[in-house]
Design a protein around this motif. Structure first.
Motif, PDB file in Angstrom:
ATOM      1  N   THR A  23       0.413  -1.279   0.406  1.00 31.49           N
ATOM      2  CA  THR A  23      -0.407  -0.184  -0.113  1.00 31.49           C
ATOM      3  C   THR A  23       0.589   1.068  -0.257  1.00 31.49           C
ATOM      4  O   THR A  23       0.891   2.227  -0.711  1.00 31.49           O
ATOM      5  N   GLU A  24       1.826   0.981   0.641  1.00 28.17           N
ATOM      6  CA  GLU A  24       3.013   2.482   0.976  1.00 28.17           C
ATOM      7  C   GLU A  24       3.382   2.440  -0.329  1.00 28.17           C
ATOM      8  O   GLU A  24       3.781   3.558  -1.090  1.00 28.17           O
ATOM      9  N   LEU A  25       3.942   1.448  -0.566  1.00 30.08           N
ATOM     10  CA  LEU A  25       5.028   1.447  -1.827  1.00 30.08           C
ATOM     11  C   LEU A  25       3.402   2.368  -3.456  1.00 30.08           C
ATOM     12  O   LEU A  25       4.325   2.820  -4.447  1.00 30.08           O
ATOM     13  N   SER A  26       2.557   2.037  -3.533  1.00 29.58           N
ATOM     14  CA  SER A  26       1.365   2.521  -4.087  1.00 29.58           C
ATOM     15  C   SER A  26       1.726   3.194  -3.861  1.00 29.58           C
ATOM     16  O   SER A  26       1.123   4.659  -5.401  1.00 29.58           O
ATOM     17  N   ARG A  27       1.113   4.154  -3.126  1.00 32.07           N
ATOM     18  CA  ARG A  27       1.184   5.417  -2.384  1.00 32.07           C
ATOM     19  C   ARG A  27       2.138   6.568  -3.211  1.00 32.07           C
ATOM     20  O   ARG A  27       2.138   7.831  -3.961  1.00 32.07           O
ATOM     21  N   GLU A  28       3.180   6.121  -2.960  1.00 33.04           N
ATOM     22  CA  GLU A  28       4.782   6.152  -3.078  1.00 33.04           C
ATOM     23  C   GLU A  28       4.720   6.449  -5.243  1.00 33.04           C
ATOM     24  O   GLU A  28       5.334   7.401  -5.339  1.00 33.04           O
ATOM     25  N   PRO A  73       0.850  13.933 -12.240  1.00 27.78           N
ATOM     26  CA  PRO A  73       0.855  14.458 -13.851  1.00 27.78           C
ATOM     27  C   PRO A  73       1.376  16.204 -13.003  1.00 27.78           C
ATOM     28  O   PRO A  73       2.672  16.303 -13.487  1.00 27.78           O
ATOM     29  N   ASP A  74       1.876  16.781 -11.710  1.00 30.21           N
ATOM     30  CA  ASP A  74       2.179  17.184 -11.244  1.00 30.21           C
ATOM     31  C   ASP A  74       3.841  17.577 -10.645  1.00 30.21           C
ATOM     32  O   ASP A  74       4.711  18.864 -10.428  1.00 30.21           O
ATOM     33  N   ALA A  75       4.054  16.290 -10.506  1.00 32.01           N
ATOM     34  CA  ALA A  75       5.301  16.364 -10.463  1.00 32.01           C
ATOM     35  C   ALA A  75       6.217  16.689 -11.309  1.00 32.01           C
ATOM     36  O   ALA A  75       5.934  16.347 -12.683  1.00 32.01           O
ATOM     37  N   ARG A  76       7.291  17.229 -11.430  1.00 32.43           N
ATOM     38  CA  ARG A  76       8.541  17.248 -12.057  1.00 32.43           C
ATOM     39  C   ARG A  76      10.170  15.781 -11.897  1.00 32.43           C
ATOM     40  O   ARG A  76       9.664  16.290 -10.181  1.00 32.43           O
ATOM     41  N   LYS A  77      10.158  15.695 -12.575  1.00 22.98           N
ATOM     42  CA  LYS A  77      11.676  14.368 -11.929  1.00 22.98           C
ATOM     43  C   LYS A  77      12.794  15.275 -13.020  1.00 22.98           C
ATOM     44  O   LYS A  77      12.491  16.031 -13.690  1.00 22.98           O
ATOM     45  N   TYR A  78      13.456  15.260 -12.064  1.00 23.23           N
ATOM     46  CA  TYR A  78      15.449  16.209 -11.786  1.00 23.23           C
ATOM     47  C   TYR A  78      16.298  14.990 -11.726  1.00 23.23           C
ATOM     48  O   TYR A  78      16.177  14.343 -11.150  1.00 23.23           O
ATOM     49  N   ASN A 131       7.114  18.124  -6.090  1.00 23.98           N
ATOM     50  CA  ASN A 131       5.854  17.713  -6.209  1.00 23.98           C
ATOM     51  C   ASN A 131       5.392  19.723  -5.849  1.00 23.98           C
ATOM     52  O   ASN A 131       5.158  19.800  -5.155  1.00 23.98           O
ATOM     53  N   PRO A 132       5.264  21.153  -6.982  1.00 22.78           N
ATOM     54  CA  PRO A 132       5.056  22.529  -5.996  1.00 22.78           C
ATOM     55  C   PRO A 132       3.780  22.222  -5.743  1.00 22.78           C
ATOM     56  O   PRO A 132       3.296  23.188  -4.835  1.00 22.78           O
ATOM     57  N   VAL A 133       2.974  21.637  -5.876  1.00 27.25           N
ATOM     58  CA  VAL A 133       1.120  21.214  -5.677  1.00 27.25           C
ATOM     59  C   VAL A 133       0.759  21.363  -4.772  1.00 27.25           C
ATOM     60  O   VAL A 133       0.683  21.889  -3.233  1.00 27.25           O
ATOM     61  N   GLU A 134       1.187  19.710  -4.160  1.00 26.84           N
ATOM     62  CA  GLU A 134       1.418  19.296  -3.160  1.00 26.84           C
ATOM     63  C   GLU A 134       2.610  19.181  -2.231  1.00 26.84           C
ATOM     64  O   GLU A 134       2.504  19.434  -0.709  1.00 26.84           O
ATOM     65  N   LYS A 135       3.565  20.630  -2.968  1.00 25.99           N
ATOM     66  CA  LYS A 135       5.214  20.354  -1.955  1.00 25.99           C
ATOM     67  C   LYS A 135       5.312  19.557  -1.099  1.00 25.99           C
ATOM     68  O   LYS A 135       5.854  19.199  -0.166  1.00 25.99           O
ATOM     69  N   THR A 136       5.467  18.815  -2.032  1.00 22.31           N
ATOM     70  CA  THR A 136       6.456  17.365  -1.765  1.00 22.31           C
ATOM     71  C   THR A 136       7.763  16.986  -2.290  1.00 22.31           C
ATOM     72  O   THR A 136       8.085  17.833  -3.851  1.00 22.31           O
ATOM     73  N   SER A 137       8.634  16.855  -2.068  1.00 20.36           N
ATOM     74  CA  SER A 137      10.013  15.954  -2.256  1.00 20.36           C
ATOM     75  C   SER A 137      10.178  15.284  -1.980  1.00 20.36           C
ATOM     76  O   SER A 137      10.224  14.431  -1.339  1.00 20.36           O
TER      77      SER A 137
END
Length: 263
Positions: free
Chosen positions: A145-150, A157-162, A180-186
């Motif tokens: 479940t945790e892996l699925s969330r990740e 779509p809002d996540a950016r890959k670097y 993800n600048p929308v959810e403010k997560t890194s």
């Protein structure tokens, strides 16, 4: 419900039910659990099989020569021995046979009792194994479940890959940052990190307009997505080699950098 099931399996009611030693109320309870819980049905079937094996193993055949010996004793024609039997009032042969049968029955009963105790212990082990298996399944489901969330976060779509590749100082270094600048997560995924001396380690830094911020230590042994602090208005991410005990921004050597500015 799992506690109720565990208490029932440890109550020895299945053993009593198997030998017909339960009350009407206990019989209803046992049959309810057998009909509604596969674990109980499996344990009861195993008890039946083990009891059948024990019964076959404990069966003792009467020696073939016992009957012939008794008949020979009855056909004894020696008068002296007959008189001696009457005078000394020895125990009749059938009493001896009954006593032997009683001893044999007691020995067999004791043997069956011991095997029944072993069976009960084995049943408890089976119960514990069932609950351990259920616990492992629950833990695995939580991890999935945790892996699925990740993965959902990565596929957002809002996540950016670097992709952060190492420079000449660390050519084999490679990590991937997801912001993800929308959810403010890194998050950062460590792929390869060249080995360093024991007193050194890799650090991830965020470059802001007026300062650098340390976001934590990177370790190749932790090969999974790692959450790092989200920095608003960060201009770039860089990886540096830090020395244990050194102060921030001292003795740090940059080995990789990626710009976060939009092209």
């Amino acid at each position: 419900m799992e506690t109720k099931l565990h208490n029932f399996l440890n109550s020895n009611l299945l053993n009593k039910y198997l030998v017909g030693d339960t009350s009407i109320e206990e019989t209803r309870e046992v049959e309810y659990f057998i009909g509604n819980y596969p674990e109980v049905a499996t344990a009861y079937e195993k008890l039946q099989n083990n009891l059948e094996i024990i019964a076959k193993a404990g069966a003792v055949d009467v020696p073939k020569n016992v009957l012939s010996n008794i008949l020979e004793a009855l056909d004894e024609t020696d008068d002296t021995k007959v008189i001696q039997l009457v005078q000394n009032r020895k125990t009749p042969w059938y009493s001896i046979a009954a006593s032997a049968a009683a001893i044999l029955f007691a020995a067999t009963s004791f043997m069956l009792y011991q095997k029944n105790q072993n069976l009960a212990n084995e049943n408890n082990v089976v119960v514990e194994e069932i609950f351990d298996l259920r616990s492992d399944i629950e833990n695995n489901n939580k991890k999935l479940t945790e892996l699925s969330r990740e993965l959902n976060k990565l596929n957002n779509p809002d996540a950016r890959k670097y992709v952060i590749n190492g420079n000449e100082r660390a050519k084999n270094l490679k990590t991937v940052a997801y912001i993800n600048p929308v959810e403010k997560t890194s998050m950062i995924d460590v792929i390869t990190l060249p080995q360093l001396p024991k007193e050194q380690h890799y650090e991830i830094w965020a470059e802001l307009q007026d300062r650098m911020v340390n976001l934590g230590i990177l370790d190749e042994s932790d090969r999974r997505l790692k959450h790092i602090p989200y920095m608003e208005d960060a201009l770039a991410l860089s990886i540096k080699i830090g020395t244990s005990g050194s102060k921030a921004n001292e003795n740090n050597t940059e080995v990789a950098e990626v710009s976060l500015k939009e092209n």
